[in-house]
Design an enzyme around this catalytic site. Sequence first.
Site, PDB file in Angstrom:
ATOM      1  N   LYS A 179     -57.785 -30.667  28.955  1.00 16.98           N
ATOM      2  CA  LYS A 179     -58.932 -29.993  29.282  1.00 16.98           C
ATOM      3  C   LYS A 179     -60.057 -30.624  29.139  1.00 16.98           C
ATOM      4  O   LYS A 179     -60.750 -30.694  28.158  1.00 16.98           O
ATOM      5  CB  LYS A 179     -58.879 -28.324  28.551  1.00 16.98           C
ATOM      6  CG  LYS A 179     -60.122 -27.530  29.673  1.00 16.98           C
ATOM      7  CD  LYS A 179     -60.040 -26.256  28.835  1.00 16.98           C
ATOM      8  CE  LYS A 179     -60.495 -25.296  29.708  1.00 16.98           C
ATOM      9  NZ  LYS A 179     -62.150 -25.294  29.915  1.00 16.98           N
ATOM     10  N   ARG A 237     -57.480 -15.135  38.024  1.00 14.16           N
ATOM     11  CA  ARG A 237     -57.301 -15.673  36.457  1.00 14.16           C
ATOM     12  C   ARG A 237     -55.782 -15.359  36.391  1.00 14.16           C
ATOM     13  O   ARG A 237     -55.611 -14.556  35.709  1.00 14.16           O
ATOM     14  CB  ARG A 237     -58.298 -14.885  35.783  1.00 14.16           C
ATOM     15  CG  ARG A 237     -58.686 -15.762  34.506  1.00 14.16           C
ATOM     16  CD  ARG A 237     -59.846 -14.984  33.766  1.00 14.16           C
ATOM     17  NE  ARG A 237     -61.085 -15.459  34.361  1.00 14.16           N
ATOM     18  CZ  ARG A 237     -61.543 -16.791  34.119  1.00 14.16           C
ATOM     19  NH1 ARG A 237     -60.937 -17.665  33.326  1.00 14.16           N
ATOM     20  NH2 ARG A 237     -62.663 -17.201  34.407  1.00 14.16           N
ATOM     21  N   LYS A 248     -55.577 -21.775  28.632  1.00 12.34           N
ATOM     22  CA  LYS A 248     -56.233 -22.677  28.137  1.00 12.34           C
ATOM     23  C   LYS A 248     -56.203 -22.515  26.565  1.00 12.34           C
ATOM     24  O   LYS A 248     -56.142 -21.405  26.159  1.00 12.34           O
ATOM     25  CB  LYS A 248     -57.623 -22.706  28.615  1.00 12.34           C
ATOM     26  CG  LYS A 248     -58.492 -21.438  28.352  1.00 12.34           C
ATOM     27  CD  LYS A 248     -59.710 -21.294  29.279  1.00 12.34           C
ATOM     28  CE  LYS A 248     -60.257 -19.864  29.175  1.00 12.34           C
ATOM     29  NZ  LYS A 248     -61.752 -19.901  29.640  1.00 12.34           N
TER      30      LYS A 248
HETATM   31  N1  LIG Z   1     -56.408 -29.984  33.341  1.00 10.61           N
HETATM   32  C1  LIG Z   1     -57.108 -28.733  33.609  1.00 10.61           C
HETATM   33  N2  LIG Z   1     -56.591 -27.964  34.526  1.00 10.61           N
HETATM   34  C2  LIG Z   1     -57.641 -26.929  34.916  1.00 10.61           C
HETATM   35  N3  LIG Z   1     -58.699 -26.517  34.491  1.00 10.61           N
HETATM   36  C3  LIG Z   1     -59.169 -27.661  33.902  1.00 10.61           C
HETATM   37  C4  LIG Z   1     -58.391 -28.789  33.313  1.00 10.61           C
HETATM   38  N4  LIG Z   1     -59.437 -29.433  32.709  1.00 10.61           N
HETATM   39  C5  LIG Z   1     -60.506 -28.944  32.986  1.00 10.61           C
HETATM   40  N5  LIG Z   1     -60.657 -27.837  33.574  1.00 10.61           N
HETATM   41  C6  LIG Z   1     -61.643 -26.815  33.499  1.00 10.61           C
HETATM   42  O1  LIG Z   1     -61.303 -25.672  33.064  1.00 10.61           O
HETATM   43  C7  LIG Z   1     -61.668 -24.585  33.900  1.00 10.61           C
HETATM   44  C8  LIG Z   1     -60.526 -23.318  33.571  1.00 10.61           C
HETATM   45  O2  LIG Z   1     -60.877 -22.541  32.737  1.00 10.61           O
HETATM   46  P1  LIG Z   1     -61.407 -21.078  33.099  1.00 10.61           P
HETATM   47  O3  LIG Z   1     -60.311 -20.678  33.831  1.00 10.61           O
HETATM   48  O4  LIG Z   1     -61.394 -20.067  31.692  1.00 10.61           O
HETATM   49  O5  LIG Z   1     -62.757 -21.408  33.399  1.00 10.61           O
HETATM   50  P2  LIG Z   1     -64.180 -21.223  32.776  1.00 10.61           P
HETATM   51  O6  LIG Z   1     -64.054 -19.791  32.224  1.00 10.61           O
HETATM   52  O7  LIG Z   1     -65.058 -22.049  33.619  1.00 10.61           O
HETATM   53  O8  LIG Z   1     -63.478 -22.157  31.691  1.00 10.61           O
HETATM   54  P3  LIG Z   1     -64.262 -22.592  30.420  1.00 10.61           P
HETATM   55  O9  LIG Z   1     -65.441 -21.428  30.355  1.00 10.61           O
HETATM   56  O10 LIG Z   1     -63.620 -22.682  29.268  1.00 10.61           O
HETATM   57  O11 LIG Z   1     -64.785 -23.953  30.829  1.00 10.61           O
HETATM   58  C9  LIG Z   1     -61.597 -24.969  35.101  1.00 10.61           C
HETATM   59  O12 LIG Z   1     -62.261 -24.265  36.042  1.00 10.61           O
HETATM   60  C10 LIG Z   1     -61.882 -26.560  35.044  1.00 10.61           C
HETATM   61  O13 LIG Z   1     -63.252 -26.596  35.365  1.00 10.61           O
END
Ligand SMILES: Nc1ncnc2c1ncn2[C@@H]1O[C@H](COP(=O)(O)OP(=O)(O)OP(=O)(O)O)[C@@H](O)[C@H]1O
Length: 514
Positions: free
Chosen positions: A210, A377, A383
């Site tokens: 990630k 979601r 994650k």
């Molecule tokens: N390998 C990956 N696969 C999917 N998403 C990834 C990856 N690496 C980084 N990301 C990022 O993580 C986000 C997915 O986490 P989430 O759905 O919780 O969104 P978020 O709330 O923006 O995440 P966070 O607040 O943890 O950054 C994605 O929007 C992307 O930007």
Amino acid sequence: MLLVDIARVSAQVAATSARSVKISLLAELFRKAEPDEAPIAIPYLAGRLPQRRIGVGWSTLRDAAAPADAPTLTVREVDAALTRIAGVTGKGAQGERKRLVNALMGAATAEEQRFLLGLIGGELRQGALDALAVEGLAAATDAAPADVRRAVMLGGSLGTVARALLAGGPGALADFRLEVGRPVQPMLAHSAKDVDEALDRLGPCAVEEKLDGIRVQVHRDGEAVRVYTRTLDEITERLPELARVARELPVSRAVLDGELIALDATGRPRPFQETAGRVGSRTDVAGAAVTVPLSPVFFDLLSVDGRDLLELPTAERHAELARVVPEPLRVRRLVVADPADAGARTAAREFAAEVLRRGHEGVVAKALDAPYSAGRRGASWLKVKPVHTLDLVVLAAEWGHGRRTGKLSNLHLGARRADGSFAMLGKTFKGLTDVLLAWQTERLRELALSDDGFVVTVRPELVVEIAFDGVQRSTRYPEGVTLRFARVLRYREDKTAEEADTVESVLAGLIPEG
Ligand SMILES: Nc1ncnc2c1ncn2[C@@H]1O[C@H](COP(=O)(O)OP(=O)(O)OP(=O)(O)O)[C@@H](O)[C@H]1O
């Protein structure tokens, strides 16, 4: 349609707890709406301004004009007035905005004034309204709710779909297909406590690094490349290096999903602010591309050469991605075919530890058999991050002391309740750099609703990412909990208040007593 129609339905929807009643109230309103009115009516009902920011603070609102006797304002007129107010800039802007606000308020009845104040002041937010509006639209037009939902994910916005649906009936929904050049809402992830929990919940999965950068969706059609953010804003012009990379891929048409990140010479991530700065800046793009080059790391392929891959299982989409994108541009991943196998579990844990050692945020585990659920979601992406973070909404801020005099400093942080309101969880001024202090002071003043000399209450709109060490009980806050050692990591301008973390998710992290 008159503003008063929306104001009344908004109040009626808020006053009933029965979902079916809310839906039929909305359906009745949509039956009366012109297609072009829907993209305005829906955000108003949800308590959102389509203009996002109109630069009107409490001081401008507080002494509104005397109300009109009879309701005559149409929703289109109100929308046009707010767009005009949002567009006022330059010298004398404050006075001109005030004049326009007064003209709008003076044309509104007392009931409409109350509605507009709530709308502009952010007090009318109704968290679940968009989902209800989908059902209401379906009921008003005899469409299947699932078809409306799918069109929204592929069409990018509820307003666009509502307009097409009201104009053309259910048949118009078929026009919303995945198309190169039209961004779709990205798939999002849920959280798991650790790698083992993720494996148990998903079964066979891919564990990926990630990366802490900016989500990008890249559309390529021949030589034309377009890049969109998580919020579907187009940022192509700011990222010449990404367009170049996309043009070199051995395909003629493709839609790719990935992360864009600034890496140093050894491949470790540079501070997030550098990536965000590049993506946020339109000035000196060429110079910035040299000082802070960004690397795309692709992790999904949604369409290739005219084939829509959304429904294919993850494993097949990943195979297609590997065919199209060379390895250095792909996310690193480890496939866990059998999570019951002890060796495979150990390898997954080690993979995650190694990702952290390389300076990244954590991992995302993805079920191998799941389709790409645009805009969801979904439970098929989990994650895992070792640092606890929450995305919270700034409800108010306190004027600073000493070195921070004249700056808005201590933030009051809120989590989202199911009804769209916010519960305060605590305060923090830790982690704020001088740059952040200056930035937030300016932004929060624009959002100010009241100022008693100590605390400035703001429209609940800015989302801030907070790191903390745990959730603990506290009688000082409305939900009976607060955060331990909360500190600011960054502002999340790519998130709206509706996407902030919920009270429920905070309570799930409560440290057991004793
Ligand atoms: N390998 C990956 N696969 C999917 N998403 C990834 C990856 N690496 C980084 N990301 C990022 O993580 C986000 C997915 O986490 P989430 O759905 O919780 O969104 P978020 O709330 O923006 O995440 P966070 O607040 O943890 O950054 C994605 O929007 C992307 O930007």
